[in-house]
Design a protein around this motif. Structure first.
Motif, PDB file in Angstrom:
ATOM      1  N   SER A 188       0.849  -1.191   0.000  1.00 21.74           N
ATOM      2  CA  SER A 188       0.000   0.000   0.000  1.00 21.74           C
ATOM      3  C   SER A 188       0.881   1.235   0.000  1.00 21.74           C
ATOM      4  CB  SER A 188      -0.929   0.014   1.219  1.00 21.74           C
ATOM      5  OG  SER A 188      -1.636   1.242   1.307  1.00 21.74           O
ATOM      6  N   TYR A 189       0.837   2.014  -1.058  1.00 24.11           N
ATOM      7  CA  TYR A 189       1.672   3.214  -1.137  1.00 24.11           C
ATOM      8  C   TYR A 189       1.377   4.155   0.022  1.00 24.11           C
ATOM      9  CZ  TYR A 189       3.682   7.616  -2.701  1.00 24.11           C
ATOM     10  OH  TYR A 189       4.403   8.785  -2.747  1.00 24.11           O
ATOM     11  N   SER A 190       0.113   4.476   0.240  1.00 26.35           N
ATOM     12  CA  SER A 190      -0.262   5.462   1.252  1.00 26.35           C
ATOM     13  C   SER A 190      -0.262   4.893   2.661  1.00 26.35           C
ATOM     14  CB  SER A 190      -1.656   6.026   0.957  1.00 26.35           C
ATOM     15  OG  SER A 190      -2.648   5.028   1.129  1.00 26.35           O
ATOM     16  N   GLY A 191      -0.524   3.590   2.778  1.00 27.09           N
ATOM     17  CA  GLY A 191      -0.666   2.992   4.103  1.00 27.09           C
ATOM     18  C   GLY A 191      -1.964   3.393   4.773  1.00 27.09           C
ATOM     19  N   SER A 192      -2.891   3.929   3.983  1.00 27.92           N
ATOM     20  CA  SER A 192      -4.149   4.432   4.547  1.00 27.92           C
ATOM     21  C   SER A 192      -5.378   3.848   3.869  1.00 27.92           C
ATOM     22  CB  SER A 192      -4.190   5.968   4.429  1.00 27.92           C
ATOM     23  OG  SER A 192      -3.092   6.560   5.072  1.00 27.92           O
ATOM     24  N   THR A 193      -5.206   2.775   3.098  1.00 29.91           N
ATOM     25  CA  THR A 193      -6.326   2.173   2.381  1.00 29.91           C
ATOM     26  C   THR A 193      -7.196   1.356   3.332  1.00 29.91           C
ATOM     27  OG1 THR A 193      -4.855   1.971   0.469  1.00 29.91           O
ATOM     28  CG2 THR A 193      -6.959   0.822   0.355  1.00 29.91           C
ATOM     29  N   LYS A 194      -8.487   1.660   3.352  1.00 26.30           N
ATOM     30  CA  LYS A 194      -9.401   1.032   4.314  1.00 26.30           C
ATOM     31  C   LYS A 194      -9.387  -0.493   4.228  1.00 26.30           C
ATOM     32  CE  LYS A 194     -12.647   4.903   4.722  1.00 26.30           C
ATOM     33  NZ  LYS A 194     -14.048   5.354   4.492  1.00 26.30           N
ATOM     34  N   ASP A 195      -9.461  -1.036   3.012  1.00 27.13           N
ATOM     35  CA  ASP A 195      -9.491  -2.494   2.860  1.00 27.13           C
ATOM     36  C   ASP A 195      -8.228  -3.136   3.414  1.00 27.13           C
ATOM     37  OD1 ASP A 195     -11.982  -2.521   1.712  1.00 27.13           O
ATOM     38  OD2 ASP A 195     -11.264  -2.572  -0.352  1.00 27.13           O
ATOM     39  N   MET A 196      -7.068  -2.508   3.165  1.00 32.28           N
ATOM     40  CA  MET A 196      -5.810  -3.067   3.655  1.00 32.28           C
ATOM     41  C   MET A 196      -5.700  -2.955   5.179  1.00 32.28           C
ATOM     42  SD  MET A 196      -3.983  -4.530   1.336  1.00 32.28           S
ATOM     43  CE  MET A 196      -5.617  -5.218   1.025  1.00 32.28           C
ATOM     44  N   ILE A 197      -6.249  -1.888   5.730  1.00 32.47           N
ATOM     45  CA  ILE A 197      -6.237  -1.742   7.192  1.00 32.47           C
ATOM     46  C   ILE A 197      -7.043  -2.858   7.837  1.00 32.47           C
ATOM     47  CG2 ILE A 197      -6.967  -0.281   9.121  1.00 32.47           C
ATOM     48  CD1 ILE A 197      -6.364   2.148   7.312  1.00 32.47           C
ATOM     49  N   GLU A 198      -8.197  -3.172   7.238  1.00 36.86           N
ATOM     50  CA  GLU A 198      -9.022  -4.257   7.776  1.00 36.86           C
ATOM     51  C   GLU A 198      -8.314  -5.596   7.661  1.00 36.86           C
ATOM     52  OE1 GLU A 198     -11.951  -4.166   9.445  1.00 36.86           O
ATOM     53  OE2 GLU A 198     -11.473  -2.028   9.460  1.00 36.86           O
ATOM     54  N   VAL A 199      -7.658  -5.837   6.529  1.00 37.65           N
ATOM     55  CA  VAL A 199      -6.903  -7.077   6.351  1.00 37.65           C
ATOM     56  C   VAL A 199      -5.789  -7.169   7.395  1.00 37.65           C
ATOM     57  CG1 VAL A 199      -5.239  -8.256   4.846  1.00 37.65           C
ATOM     58  CG2 VAL A 199      -7.394  -7.403   3.901  1.00 37.65           C
ATOM     59  N   ALA A 200      -5.071  -6.058   7.593  1.00 35.95           N
ATOM     60  CA  ALA A 200      -3.969  -6.038   8.559  1.00 35.95           C
ATOM     61  C   ALA A 200      -4.468  -6.309   9.973  1.00 35.95           C
ATOM     62  CB  ALA A 200      -3.254  -4.693   8.494  1.00 35.95           C
ATOM     63  N   LYS A 201      -5.597  -5.701  10.339  1.00 41.60           N
ATOM     64  CA  LYS A 201      -6.170  -5.908  11.669  1.00 41.60           C
ATOM     65  C   LYS A 201      -6.463  -7.383  11.915  1.00 41.60           C
ATOM     66  CE  LYS A 201      -8.498  -1.446  12.452  1.00 41.60           C
ATOM     67  NZ  LYS A 201      -9.830  -0.798  12.567  1.00 41.60           N
ATOM     68  N   ILE A 202      -7.109  -8.004  10.922  1.00 47.49           N
ATOM     69  CA  ILE A 202      -7.512  -9.403  11.077  1.00 47.49           C
ATOM     70  C   ILE A 202      -6.290 -10.328  11.080  1.00 47.49           C
ATOM     71  CG2 ILE A 202      -8.777 -11.295   9.987  1.00 47.49           C
ATOM     72  CD1 ILE A 202     -10.795  -9.212   9.005  1.00 47.49           C
ATOM     73  N   ALA A 203      -5.344 -10.058  10.164  1.00 49.92           N
ATOM     74  CA  ALA A 203      -4.131 -10.882  10.108  1.00 49.92           C
ATOM     75  C   ALA A 203      -3.356 -10.785  11.418  1.00 49.92           C
ATOM     76  CB  ALA A 203      -3.254 -10.443   8.935  1.00 49.92           C
ATOM     77  N   LYS A 204      -3.289  -9.584  11.964  1.00 49.19           N
ATOM     78  CA  LYS A 204      -2.590  -9.376  13.237  1.00 49.19           C
ATOM     79  C   LYS A 204      -3.310 -10.109  14.369  1.00 49.19           C
ATOM     80  CE  LYS A 204       0.809  -7.092  15.264  1.00 49.19           C
ATOM     81  NZ  LYS A 204       2.220  -7.285  14.865  1.00 49.19           N
ATOM     82  N   LYS A 205      -4.627 -10.052  14.343  1.00 49.00           N
ATOM     83  CA  LYS A 205      -5.424 -10.738  15.364  1.00 49.00           C
ATOM     84  C   LYS A 205      -5.210 -12.242  15.299  1.00 49.00           C
ATOM     85  CE  LYS A 205     -10.150 -10.958  17.166  1.00 49.00           C
ATOM     86  NZ  LYS A 205     -11.555 -10.485  16.975  1.00 49.00           N
ATOM     87  N   ARG A 206      -4.954 -12.738  14.087  1.00 48.13           N
ATOM     88  CA  ARG A 206      -4.714 -14.169  13.902  1.00 48.13           C
ATOM     89  C   ARG A 206      -3.252 -14.544  14.165  1.00 48.13           C
ATOM     90  NH1 ARG A 206      -8.095 -17.606  14.540  1.00 48.13           N
ATOM     91  NH2 ARG A 206      -6.970 -19.016  13.125  1.00 48.13           N
ATOM     92  N   ALA A 207      -2.467 -13.565  14.620  1.00 49.11           N
ATOM     93  CA  ALA A 207      -1.065 -13.768  14.993  1.00 49.11           C
ATOM     94  C   ALA A 207      -0.144 -14.047  13.805  1.00 49.11           C
ATOM     95  CB  ALA A 207      -0.932 -14.890  16.019  1.00 49.11           C
ATOM     96  N   ALA A 208      -0.588 -13.688  12.594  1.00 50.17           N
ATOM     97  CA  ALA A 208       0.264 -13.843  11.415  1.00 50.17           C
ATOM     98  C   ALA A 208       1.336 -12.753  11.418  1.00 50.17           C
ATOM     99  CB  ALA A 208      -0.570 -13.760  10.137  1.00 50.17           C
ATOM    100  N   LYS A 209       2.449 -13.013  10.775  1.00 48.32           N
ATOM    101  CA  LYS A 209       3.506 -12.022  10.621  1.00 48.32           C
ATOM    102  C   LYS A 209       3.097 -11.070   9.502  1.00 48.32           C
ATOM    103  CE  LYS A 209       7.899 -11.111  11.920  1.00 48.32           C
ATOM    104  NZ  LYS A 209       8.381 -11.094  13.317  1.00 48.32           N
TER     105      LYS A 209
END
Length: 284
Positions: A188-209
Motif C-alpha cells: 500500500s503506497y499510502s498505508g491508509s487504504t481502508k481495505d488493507m487496514i481491515e486485512v492487517a487488523k484481522i491478520a494481526k489478530k490471527r497472529a500472522a507475521k
C-alpha cells in the motif's frame, strides 16, 4: 466532489477553525507543495497536533477526509484540465526527448531513494519469516493489487506456498483463516487504504507475521505491521498508480525474491527448474 480552490476554502473557513485546526491551516499555507506528499500522520506530526485534528480540519471545510483534501490541494496547485505529473514537471511544450528524459529521471530517483531506504535487518527478518512460513499471502487493492499479483507470479516460480486473492471479500476471508505460521505481505503506497487496514487488523489478530511495503514511516497500516519496508517514490493525489511508485515496490519485491532464493538454495533452484520446464511446454 466539485472543483474547489483549497486556498479559498481555507481562508473563507479560517474563523471557524479551532486553535489546533489553525495550526494545520497555517502549516499548509506555508508548505503547500510539501503537504501533497505527506500522509495524514506526517502532517499531524509536522503541525504538532493529533491525526484527529487534521481530519476535523478537513471536515470543517466540508470535505470527506484527508484524501479528498489532498486531491483538492493538487487541483489548486495545478488547475490545468490535463493535470501534469508534479514530480516530473512535464509541460505541454516539452519535446518527446524531454518527456522521455524526465520520466527516466523520475523512475531512477524512485529506485535510488528506495535503495537508500533499505534496512538490512528488516530485509533479513522478512526473509526469515517468509522461509519459515507455511503460507505467504500477498495483499493489495487497486494499483497495489497489480503489484501483489506480480509478487505472487514471481515467488510461485520457486515456492508452492504463495497466494494472492484479487477480491476484497476474498482477501478478508483469507486473512481470517491465517495463523501464526503464515506471513501477510501488504502492499500500500499510502498505508491508509481502508481495505488493507481491515486485512492487517484481522491478520494481526490471527497472529500472522505482517510485512508492509509502503511509502511512509508512519501511517494507519504501520500500526499493524511487524516489518515495514519503505519505497522511495513520490506520488501525488492525482497520480494514483504511478509507474515510479510501482517500480519502487517491485524493486523491493525483487530484493526479497533474490534473498529468498539465496537463502533457500537447492530447494528454490529445483522449483525454478520445474516451473521453467512446465512453462516451456506452452511455447512454440
Amino acid at each position: 466532489m466539485t472543483n474547489q480552490d483549497v486556498f479559498t476554502l481555507i481562508r473563507s473557513t479560517y474563523n471557524s477553525f479551532t486553535n489546533t485546526e489553525r495550526k494545520v491551516a497555517d502549516y499548509i499555507l506555508d508548505h503547500t507543495k510539501e503537504v501533497i506528499y505527506l500522509s495524514i500522520v506526517d502532517l499531524a506530526d509536522a503541525c504538532g497536533v493529533g491525526e484527529s485534528s487534521v481530519f476535523r480540519f478537513c471536515k470543517t471545510m466540508k470535505l470527506k477526509g484527508y484524501q479528498e483534501f489532498r486531491i483538492v490541494l493538487a487541483q489548486s496547485i495545478s488547475p490545468d484540465e490535463d493535470t501534469q505529473e508534479l514530480t516530473s514537471k512535464i509541460t505541454m511544450e516539452d519535446t518527446l526527448e524531454e518527456v522521455s528524459s524526465k520520466i527516466l529521471t523520475t523512475n531512477i530517483n524512485a529506485l535510488t531513494e528506495t535503495q537508500k531506504l533499505i534496512n538490512e535487518d528488516d530485509i533479513s527478518e522478512a526473509i526469515s519469516s517468509m522461509i519459515m512460513a507455511e503460507r505467504i499471502h500477498f495483499f493489495g487493492v487497486g494499483a497495489s493489487l497489480m503489484t501483489a499479483m506480480e509478487a505472487k507470479n514471481k515467488f510461485m516460480r520457486i515456492s508452492n506456498k504463495t497466494e494472492c486473492s484479487i477480491d476484497s471479500h476474498l482477501q478478508i476471508m483469507t486473512a481470517a483463516l491465517m495463523s501464526e505460521k503464515d506471513v501477510a505481505v501488504l502492499i500500500s503506497y499510502s498505508g491508509s487504504t481502508k481495505d488493507m487496514i481491515e486485512v492487517a487488523k484481522i491478520a494481526k489478530k490471527r497472529a500472522a507475521k505482517v510485512i508492509l511495503i509502503t511509502r511512509f514511516v508512519k501511517s494507519p497500516l504501520t500500526n499493524y505491521s511487524d516489518i515495514t519496508l519503505l519505497c522511495g517514490a513520490n506520488e501525488g493525489p492525482l497520480q494514483g498508480g504511478s509507474l515510479s511508485a510501482k517500480l519502487a515496490q517491485l524493486y523491493l519485491l525483487d530484493v526479497l525474491y533474490a534473498e529468498y532464493y539465496r537463502k533457500t538454495g537447492q530447494v528454490s533452484e529445483t522449483n525454478k527448474e520445474r516451473t521453467s520446464k512446465a512453462v516451456i511446454e506452452k511455447m512454440l
